[in-house]
Design an enzyme around this catalytic site. Structure first.
Site, PDB file in Angstrom:
ATOM      1  N   LYS A 134      27.359 -52.294 -14.040  1.00  0.00           N
ATOM      2  CA  LYS A 134      26.123 -52.217 -14.599  1.00  0.00           C
ATOM      3  C   LYS A 134      25.945 -52.956 -15.630  1.00  0.00           C
ATOM      4  O   LYS A 134      25.151 -53.950 -15.840  1.00  0.00           O
ATOM      5  CB  LYS A 134      25.578 -50.847 -14.656  1.00  0.00           C
ATOM      6  CG  LYS A 134      24.093 -50.751 -14.959  1.00  0.00           C
ATOM      7  CD  LYS A 134      23.551 -49.434 -14.751  1.00  0.00           C
ATOM      8  CE  LYS A 134      22.378 -49.289 -15.675  1.00  0.00           C
ATOM      9  NZ  LYS A 134      22.317 -47.903 -16.412  1.00  0.00           N
ATOM     10  N   ASP A 152      19.839 -49.231 -11.658  1.00  0.00           N
ATOM     11  CA  ASP A 152      19.798 -48.229 -12.416  1.00  0.00           C
ATOM     12  C   ASP A 152      18.892 -47.145 -11.629  1.00  0.00           C
ATOM     13  O   ASP A 152      18.689 -47.480 -10.466  1.00  0.00           O
ATOM     14  CB  ASP A 152      19.121 -48.371 -13.836  1.00  0.00           C
ATOM     15  CG  ASP A 152      17.660 -48.560 -13.918  1.00  0.00           C
ATOM     16  OD1 ASP A 152      16.912 -48.880 -12.621  1.00  0.00           O
ATOM     17  OD2 ASP A 152      17.036 -48.345 -14.760  1.00  0.00           O
TER      18      ASP A 152
END
Ligand code: SF4
Length: 227
Positions: A134, A152
């Site tokens: 991420k 997310d």
């Protein structure tokens, strides 16, 4: 939600490949200011901000980095102070021991393998300690080299509600999104979902009544459906 209702809703809105462009266009118009909320002035500050943002809010990170970035300007600076001093300086972002370890590890590799420069490629970013997919995706996207789609909590929730994925696992969600979102929009798309998720499609009770996607969304509340 009963299965028949879900399949009715999916039929109503049509296939995701047909919906994705209007979804992106409408979100772009609704949230022209949708960009990364972290404050940074260069690539190193971007990397450190994103690393600090794990498990805390962007507002909190910005509050800490306002002072941090005056003191730490080069990778060497993060290694020049005692560990405890850096821990103290980032304490307010939480998980400060782990984050200090990651940041110092990343700075060491930056200096040893990348001449102190933040790499742009996903594979190179993933070689930095403490940089998971991420974080690498966020950094690469902001540097104009999006090679994936950041997932997310908002991106996950909205992708599911919009019927763009049925998965729970972020890696699988990213793969589903990559199949449908045009590559040119990979960097912008998560920001659009994040801002829409904060302002309209909130977790508890989404504001479908004021949502620009109501006719494109299989999860739209039935009481606000047009007609
Ligand atoms: S219609 Fe409702 S559930 Fe669908 S994206 Fe908009 S706010 Fe979220």
């Amino acid at each position: 939600m009963p299965r028949t209702f879900v399949s009715e809703a999916r039929k109503r809105v049509g296939p995701k490949k047909q919906r994705i462009l209007p979804i992106i266009e409408r979100l772009r118009a609704a949230h022209p200011d949708a960009t990364i909320a972290l404050h940074f002035r260069n690539e190193l500050e971007l990397l450190v901000s994103v690393m600090l943002s794990a498990q805390t809010t962007d507002v909190n990170v910005n509050r800490v980095t306002e002072h941090l970035f005056e003191k730490y300007r080069r990778p060497e600076d993060y290694l020049a102070v005692p560990v405890e001093e850096l821990e103290r300086d980032i304490y307010a972002t939480g998980f400060y021991r782990q984050k200090t370890r990651s940041i110092r590890g990343a700075m060491r590799v930056l200096l040893e393998e990348f001449d102190g420069e933040v790499p742009r490629g996903l594979d190179e970013l993933l070689r930095l300690p403490g940089v998971a997919r991420k974080t690498a995706n966020v950094v690469a996207s902001e540097l104009g080299h999006a090679q994936g789609i950041v997932v997310d909590t908002h991106v996950r929730r909205l992708s599911q509600r919009l019927g763009l994925t049925r998965n729970e696992d972020p890696v699988k969600i990213e793969r589903d999104l990559q199949r449908v979102v045009p590559r040119a929009d990979w960097a912008r798309f998560p920001h659009l979902l994040i801002w829409h998720g904060r302002r309209v499609c909130v977790a508890r009770r989404p504001h479908c009544e004021s949502c620009v996607l109501v006719d494109l969304c299989p999860a739209a509340r039935i009481d606000v459906m047009p007609g």
